[in-house]
Design a protein around this motif. Structure first.
Motif, PDB file in Angstrom:
ATOM      1  N   VAL A 193       0.882  -1.169   0.000  1.00  0.00           N
ATOM      2  CA  VAL A 193       0.000   0.000   0.000  1.00  0.00           C
ATOM      3  C   VAL A 193       0.917   1.216   0.000  1.00  0.00           C
ATOM      4  CG1 VAL A 193      -1.831   1.248   1.190  1.00  0.00           C
ATOM      5  CG2 VAL A 193      -1.787  -1.252   1.258  1.00  0.00           C
ATOM      6  N   ARG A 194       0.838   2.046  -1.038  1.00  0.00           N
ATOM      7  CA  ARG A 194       1.733   3.190  -1.169  1.00  0.00           C
ATOM      8  C   ARG A 194       1.535   4.167  -0.012  1.00  0.00           C
ATOM      9  NH1 ARG A 194       0.480   2.403  -6.554  1.00  0.00           N
ATOM     10  NH2 ARG A 194      -1.436   3.598  -6.272  1.00  0.00           N
ATOM     11  N   GLY A 195       2.629   4.679   0.493  1.00  0.00           N
ATOM     12  CA  GLY A 195       2.567   5.661   1.579  1.00  0.00           C
ATOM     13  C   GLY A 195       1.683   6.838   1.219  1.00  0.00           C
ATOM     14  N   ASP A 238     -10.943   0.930   0.606  1.00  0.00           N
ATOM     15  CA  ASP A 238     -10.515   1.607  -0.625  1.00  0.00           C
ATOM     16  C   ASP A 238      -9.044   2.019  -0.595  1.00  0.00           C
ATOM     17  OD1 ASP A 238     -13.734   3.320  -0.832  1.00  0.00           O
ATOM     18  OD2 ASP A 238     -13.132   1.293  -1.431  1.00  0.00           O
ATOM     19  N   ILE A 239      -8.518   2.325   0.575  1.00  0.00           N
ATOM     20  CA  ILE A 239      -7.096   2.688   0.679  1.00  0.00           C
ATOM     21  C   ILE A 239      -6.236   1.553   0.095  1.00  0.00           C
ATOM     22  CG2 ILE A 239      -5.185   3.052   2.322  1.00  0.00           C
ATOM     23  CD1 ILE A 239      -7.007   5.479   2.208  1.00  0.00           C
ATOM     24  N   PHE A 240      -6.609   0.317   0.388  1.00  0.00           N
ATOM     25  CA  PHE A 240      -5.864  -0.848  -0.128  1.00  0.00           C
ATOM     26  C   PHE A 240      -6.027  -0.968  -1.642  1.00  0.00           C
ATOM     27  CE2 PHE A 240      -3.933  -4.996  -0.013  1.00  0.00           C
ATOM     28  CZ  PHE A 240      -4.596  -5.751  -0.958  1.00  0.00           C
ATOM     29  N   PHE A 241      -7.252  -0.730  -2.117  1.00  0.00           N
ATOM     30  CA  PHE A 241      -7.560  -0.911  -3.540  1.00  0.00           C
ATOM     31  C   PHE A 241      -6.878   0.137  -4.419  1.00  0.00           C
ATOM     32  CE2 PHE A 241     -10.723  -4.298  -3.803  1.00  0.00           C
ATOM     33  CZ  PHE A 241     -11.142  -4.432  -2.494  1.00  0.00           C
ATOM     34  N   LYS A 242      -6.551   1.300  -3.845  1.00  0.00           N
ATOM     35  CA  LYS A 242      -5.911   2.353  -4.671  1.00  0.00           C
ATOM     36  C   LYS A 242      -4.501   1.945  -5.100  1.00  0.00           C
ATOM     37  CE  LYS A 242      -7.728   5.753  -1.927  1.00  0.00           C
ATOM     38  NZ  LYS A 242      -7.847   7.109  -1.356  1.00  0.00           N
ATOM     39  N   SER A 243      -3.890   1.014  -4.340  1.00  0.00           N
ATOM     40  CA  SER A 243      -2.564   0.520  -4.727  1.00  0.00           C
ATOM     41  C   SER A 243      -2.620  -0.871  -5.340  1.00  0.00           C
ATOM     42  CB  SER A 243      -1.647   0.448  -3.489  1.00  0.00           C
ATOM     43  OG  SER A 243      -1.441   1.735  -2.937  1.00  0.00           O
ATOM     44  N   ASN A 244      -3.769  -1.535  -5.237  1.00  0.00           N
ATOM     45  CA  ASN A 244      -3.845  -2.936  -5.674  1.00  0.00           C
ATOM     46  C   ASN A 244      -5.091  -3.211  -6.509  1.00  0.00           C
ATOM     47  OD1 ASN A 244      -1.540  -4.421  -4.146  1.00  0.00           O
ATOM     48  ND2 ASN A 244      -2.492  -3.074  -2.615  1.00  0.00           N
ATOM     49  N   PHE A 245      -4.878  -3.756  -7.705  1.00  0.00           N
ATOM     50  CA  PHE A 245      -5.966  -4.279  -8.544  1.00  0.00           C
ATOM     51  C   PHE A 245      -6.407  -5.594  -7.924  1.00  0.00           C
ATOM     52  CE2 PHE A 245      -8.065  -4.919 -12.675  1.00  0.00           C
ATOM     53  CZ  PHE A 245      -8.214  -6.284 -12.708  1.00  0.00           C
ATOM     54  N   VAL A 246      -7.719  -5.818  -7.768  1.00  0.00           N
ATOM     55  CA  VAL A 246      -8.202  -7.040  -7.118  1.00  0.00           C
ATOM     56  C   VAL A 246      -9.228  -7.735  -7.998  1.00  0.00           C
ATOM     57  CG1 VAL A 246      -9.324  -8.023  -5.072  1.00  0.00           C
ATOM     58  CG2 VAL A 246      -7.768  -6.084  -4.815  1.00  0.00           C
TER      59      VAL A 246
END
Ligand SMILES: O=C(CNCCc1c[nH]c2ccccc12)Nc1scc(-c2ccccc2)c1C(=O)NCc1ccccc1
Length: 327
Positions: free
Chosen positions: A272-274, A305-313
């Protein structure tokens, strides 16, 4: 067939809305992999409640059918909720179509939904066992669509302050880099739940003992709500981070450089990007910022959503697994 729609973040990335066509009426909805009810603002609600909202009008749909005697009532962890009656109609999301989809018609909605005028409701994409319709529990759109989709999947591509995509029935490999890391999902809870037992901060040594060690992939929750041990470990590396009881979570100087967070997803470390953990200023001066990573005492942890902004799921309903890759 497959379906693909653009999603758009509301101001501050608090939620992501995408168009859904119900009985020929297109409304913007919040796609929610953390719940299993499809409910909508509709013409049964008072004009006060409807003010500013789009509304589904069952009377205008030639394919709407009431489910006599069926009701729903759902409440969420933030104290919000909705309740009402139920019918069925044809739902089309970017080309993926389901007939006879349960449409839950709110006759009562909590204040936070009334003031959220861009959203016409939620479309639940967790497992149907969590659906609240009584006396006969109903299926989610994805569950109903599974048999007719080219592949039994839907994918979430959520971005910071930019349009992304929800796709049903296909995985678009141009949307992420490298291979998807697949992990089995434990469906017992009704959520897209997986093991998450370790974390590392800024590329440091991983800790490997997160209590409970479980998390869910939840597009309907804005923030990333993790065990206290993860939150303490992460913010110990952020100068000026404090637990700010006044605003109800960890804040830090907006000028802080936030390290990346590596977090275990079924044995693979996802990043997860800083930058994405700097959620929003808490004051007009923009001096103090609120963290996108916050503590929760509830189990499992909630990777929103914080996780999803750095990761395609990718959510695979064929073999109950999750595919994750950086984007
Ligand atoms: O409910 C969902 C996903 N749909 C959210 C729909 C929604 C609820 N307000 C909304 C407002 C706008 C748009 C959508 C929604 N996820 C899960 S799984 C476990 C919990 C939970 C259970 C107990 C305690 C805490 C969490 C939640 C939860 O309540 N998240 C929302 C939230 C919101 C704020 C803070 C914490 C958790």
């Amino acid at each position: 067939g497959a379906g693909s729609v653009a999603n758009t973040p509301e101001a501050g990335d608090v939620e992501y809305l995408a168009p859904v066509t119900i009985g020929g009426q297109t409304v913007n909805m919040d796609f929610d992999s953390g719940s299993s009810d499809l409910w909508v603002f509709n013409t049964q609600l008072s004009l006060n409640t409807l003010s500013g909202h789009m509304a589904y009008n069952p009377a205008q749909s030639s394919t709407f059918q009431l489910l006599p005697g069926s009701t729903f009532s759902i409440s969420y962890g933030d104290g919000s909720g909705a309740a009402g009656n139920v019918g069925t109609d044809t739902v089309n999301i970017g080309g993926a179509t389901v007939t006879g989809q349960a449409i839950e018609l709110a006759t009562d909605v909590s204040t936070s939904f009334v003031t959220d005028t861009q959203s016409t409701g939620l479309i639940g994409l967790a497992f149907s066992k969590l659906n609240t319709v009584k006396p006969v529990q109903q299926k989610t759109f994805f569950d109903n669509a599974l048999a007719t989709l080219p592949e039994p999947v839907f994918t979430a591509d959520l971005r910071h302050n930019a349009a992304g995509t929800y796709e049903f029935g296909a995985i678009d490999s141009t949307k992420f880099s490298g291979p998807l890391a697949w992990t089995p999902v434990n469906t017992t809870s009704g959520f897209w739940q997986f093991t998450s037992q370790a974390f590392a901060v800024g590329g440091g040594a991983p800790s490997t003992s997160v209590p409970g060690g479980q998390a869910i992939a939840d597009t309907g929750t804005t923030l990333m709500l993790a065990d206290q041990s993860v939150v303490d470990g992460y913010y110990s590396q952020v100068q000026g981070a404090v637990n700010n009881a006044t605003v109800g979570g960890v804040t830090f100087p907006c000028s802080a450089t936030l390290p990346d967070l590596q977090i275990d997803v079924g044995g693979t470390m996802a990043t997860v990007r800083g930058d994405d953990i700097n959620f929003a200023p808490v004051d007009q001066t923009g001096t103090t910022c609120f963290g996108g990573l916050q503590a929760t005492t509830v189990q499992p942890q909630i990777y929103g959503d914080i996780f999803f902004k750095s990761n395609f799921v990718a959510f695979n309903g064929g073999n109950n697994s999750l595919g994750v890759a950086p984007h």
